[in-house]
Design an enzyme around this catalytic site. Structure first.
Site: not given
Ligand code: ASP
Length: 318
Positions: A50, A169, A187, A197, A220-221
């Protein structure tokens, strides 16, 4: 009198990142150098799917990277969004900060800048990430993203999918021996995302923030949710209002849940470090509490590098 150096990072892969960052801090290096060095470790690790090299690609099979870095003492920041074919995007973000009058470059022109600044052209796909993308295409079909044709376009980015470990991330916050703060994150964003995006990670205030007088934070998320509440800025502002880094993280996550209650299943988490060297972290319970997917974060200081778990918060907690 500044507190001892300390670095905080997101996820289990934050451990090797903190180890590298700590080497810089322990030898008297700057927080900014520590952030870059630590982030580079994750970016170069092909087993982290990721971030950077080996990160999962967008719907068309192209790896698009987002990264940013922020320097406490100067309040300077640099970022890149949708960067392709370059292995250390946080270093490109730093070059944007230090070598241009701008804060963010995106897409093909971020890549042009990186090549001109001396970064090498690289294939970011590994055998494994290419295999996973082909598998995804075999299941979902090759989407007509070229025309962003909504009819029949199913990129699989529904709530269920968002809970899969297809994004994360490396975010870092550091305080050096001279009392300087810095933050950074990098990330490949959401796997199979729409081309173009850009998530929260390269956006100052969303993916990261550093205020030399207060502290630093990183997130992060699900960036599409995180950026709607400027999560990292909120954490630092809560610290400015007197909350500890731990309480500031919990309160900022609760704010996100309050504003977007229908999106609770989308995981979001943050880490924070105060100018005094205190740290904290928090995550949403949903999304980051699935078996094998606990919210983990790492800390590096004079006593070594340690991995921490939780806490997670929900709306109804005080
Ligand atoms: N925040 C990143 C993004 O939305 C992904 C993650 O950290 O899980 O691009």
């Amino acid at each position: 009198m500044a507190a001892g150096p300390v670095v905080v990072a997101t996820w289990r892969f934050g451990v090797p990142a903190c180890e590298a960052a700590w080497q810089v801090l322990a030898s008297g290096g700057s927080a900014l150098d520590a952030i870059e060095r630590g982030a580079n470790v994750t970016e170069e690790d092909p087993s982290v799917q990721s971030v950077g090299y080996g990160g999962l690609p967008n719907a068309e099979g192209v790896v698009e990277l987002d990264a940013a870095i922020m320097d406490g003492p100067t309040h300077g920041a640099g970022a890149v969004g949708g960067l392709t074919g370059i292995r250390r995007p946080i270093s490109v973000a730093r070059a944007v900060m230090e070598r241009t009058p701008h804060s963010m470059l995106v897409g093909g022109n971020a890549r042009r800048f990186a090549l001109a600044a001396g970064f090498e052209d690289a294939d970011l796909l590994t055998e494994e990430s290419r295999r996973r993308w082909r598998e995804w295409v075999a299941t979902h079909g090759m989407p007509d993203v070229a025309h962003f044709d909504g009819a029949g376009l199913d990129l699989g980015l529904d709530s269920e999918r968002m809970d899969e470990p297809s994004h994360d991330t490396i975010g870092l916050c550091a305080l050096d021996a001279g009392g300087r703060l810095a933050a950074g994150c990098t990330t490949s964003g959401l796997a199979w995302k729409l081309p173009g995006r850009v998530g929260d990670s390269p956006i100052v205030g969303s993916g990261l923030y550093a205020d030399q007088d207060v502290g630093a934070a990183a997130a992060t998320g699900n960036g599409d949710e995180i950026m709607k509440v400027c999560l990292s800025y909120r954490v630092v502002m809560l610290m400015e209002s007197g909350l500890s880094p731990q309480h500031a993280c919990e309160e900022a996550i609760r704010y996100l849940l309050r504003k977007r209650p229908e999106h609770q299943a989308h995981g979001a988490a943050c880490i924070a470090l105060s100018a005094a060297g205190e740290f904290g972290a928090a995550a949403t319970r949903e999304g980051f509490d699935a078996p094998g997917r606990q919210w983990l974060w790492a800390v590096g200081d004079a006593s070594g590098v340690t991995l921490h778990e939780g806490p997670t918060v929900t709306l109804d907690e005080p």
